[in-house]
Design an enzyme around this catalytic site. Structure first.
Site, PDB file in Angstrom:
ATOM      1  N   GLY A   9       0.794  -1.220   0.000  1.00  0.00           N
ATOM      2  CA  GLY A   9       0.000   0.000   0.000  1.00  0.00           C
ATOM      3  C   GLY A   9       0.826   1.269   0.000  1.00  0.00           C
ATOM      4  N   ASN A  10       2.067   1.214   0.536  1.00  0.00           N
ATOM      5  CA  ASN A  10       2.891   2.425   0.576  1.00  0.00           C
ATOM      6  C   ASN A  10       3.392   2.830  -0.799  1.00  0.00           C
ATOM      7  OD1 ASN A  10       4.630   0.176   0.469  1.00  0.00           O
ATOM      8  ND2 ASN A  10       6.304   1.320   1.395  1.00  0.00           N
ATOM      9  N   LYS A 123      -8.935  -8.943   7.534  1.00  0.00           N
ATOM     10  CA  LYS A 123      -8.229  -8.108   6.572  1.00  0.00           C
ATOM     11  C   LYS A 123      -8.571  -6.634   6.779  1.00  0.00           C
ATOM     12  CE  LYS A 123      -5.638  -7.289   2.996  1.00  0.00           C
ATOM     13  NZ  LYS A 123      -4.178  -7.438   3.111  1.00  0.00           N
ATOM     14  N   LYS A 207      -3.469  -9.753  -0.951  1.00  0.00           N
ATOM     15  CA  LYS A 207      -2.769  -9.663  -2.232  1.00  0.00           C
ATOM     16  C   LYS A 207      -1.474 -10.456  -2.235  1.00  0.00           C
ATOM     17  CE  LYS A 207       0.846  -6.499  -1.936  1.00  0.00           C
ATOM     18  NZ  LYS A 207       0.981  -6.573  -0.511  1.00  0.00           N
ATOM     19  N   LYS A 267       2.703 -12.309   4.362  1.00  0.00           N
ATOM     20  CA  LYS A 267       3.832 -12.196   3.435  1.00  0.00           C
ATOM     21  C   LYS A 267       4.767 -13.386   3.574  1.00  0.00           C
ATOM     22  CE  LYS A 267       3.518  -7.179   3.319  1.00  0.00           C
ATOM     23  NZ  LYS A 267       2.096  -7.248   3.689  1.00  0.00           N
TER      24      LYS A 267
END
Length: 301
Positions: A9-10, A123, A207, A267
């Site tokens: 997102g960053n 989430k 994602k 992740k």
């Protein structure tokens, strides 16, 4: 050989920003500049995925506030909208800096209708709220809220496990042809199979998990996960936190229970699921990470 890059997102929004189109374009310009080495390295095939947590949360707020004038859309269509929005922004920044064609594939991802995630939302999406505001939203809107990395409270929604990527053949064809494909945005549009139809469901697929599935199905040789921190940490947030440079399967699996469920844990789980070589880092450390001087490499055999 194909490289899959999962943008966090960053890449689109920085702390304190509102998420305007101009802000997101400026952030993506910096992200694409940082990715130049990856663009050169992945000359044979490159697939970019991206998150959409802040954007899909903002889209839902827009729809709720305009509900008296325009019928609101379900969450899965908000995922579709933001997938196209971010894909268009990313393509706009990629085209001027390299010669390959760029194609954005609106991607559906099948999940299980009986996935237990539908009964346990985890989430995070949308903006951060103070505790009092979060409690009010829980009462008034029925949202599930959760504390997120000591930065406030965010709405949480179901995040089922991705099972199949519907447009996989199209994505593979683009990558094989040497193009840059933007796919699985926001984890993909979640759908379940009902008879001979695929039907959208209200959820947001992680994602990173979707990226790992895509990388595995494409036979990619490398998965790059770009997030907010430069590496995976042991005892993250504690005074004695320690950056981990390399992990094998055994060490990565042992680390999972101590990682944040809505942040770093997916992740590392994605790296384990992919089964190849994964690098987890951020844009600032990317050059050093590619050279082996930063980031966390997870090699699974």
């Amino acid at each position: 050989m194909t490289t899959v890059v999962a943008l966090g997102g960053n890449a689109l929004m920085r702390p304190g920003e509102r998420g305007t189109a101009a802000e997101q374009l400026a952030n993506l310009r910096r992200a694409v500049t940082a990715l130049q080495q990856v663009l050169v390295r992945a000359a044979d095939g490159l697939v970019l995925t991206h998150g959409n947590g802040p954007q899909v949360g903002n889209e839902l707020i827009r729809q709720e506030r305009a509900a008296e004038e325009v019928p609101p859309l379900p969450l899965w269509l908000a995922v579709a909208q933001t997938q196209a929005e971010i894909g268009a922004l990313l393509a706009a920044e990629l085209r001027p800096v390299q010669e390959r064609q760029v194609a954005c594939v609106l991607t559906h991802v099948r999940v299980g209708a009986d996935d237990p995630a539908f009964d346990r939302p985890t989430k995070p999406i949308g903006p951060f709220y103070a505790r009092a505001q979060a409690e009010r939203l829980e009462r008034e809107r029925g949202w599930a809220m959760s504390s997120d990395a000591n930065r406030g409270h965010r709405r949480v929604v179901p995040s089922p496990v991705p099972l199949d990527i519907v447009e996989l053949a199209a994505i593979r064809a683009l990558a094989t042809a040497g193009m840059i494909a933007i796919a699985c945005g926001g984890g993909g549009i979640p759908v379940v199979r009902r008879g001979d139809r695929l039907v959208g469901v209200d959820a947001v697929i992680d994602k990173d998990r979707a990226s790992a599935l895509l990388a595995r199905e494409l036979g990619a040789d490398f998965l790059l996960v770009l997030t907010e921190v430069p590496a995976v940490y042991e005892r993250f947030g504690e005074p004695d936190q320690r950056e981990l440079r390399e992990l094998d399967r055994t060490h990565a699996e042992a680390l999972l229970p101590d990682l944040a469920e809505g942040s770093m844990r997916p992740k590392v789980e994605a790296a384990l699921s992919f089964g190849g070589e994964t690098l987890i880092t951020n844009f600032d450390a990317l050059e050093d990470a590619l050279a082996g001087r930063a980031g966390t490499r997870i090699r699974v055999e």
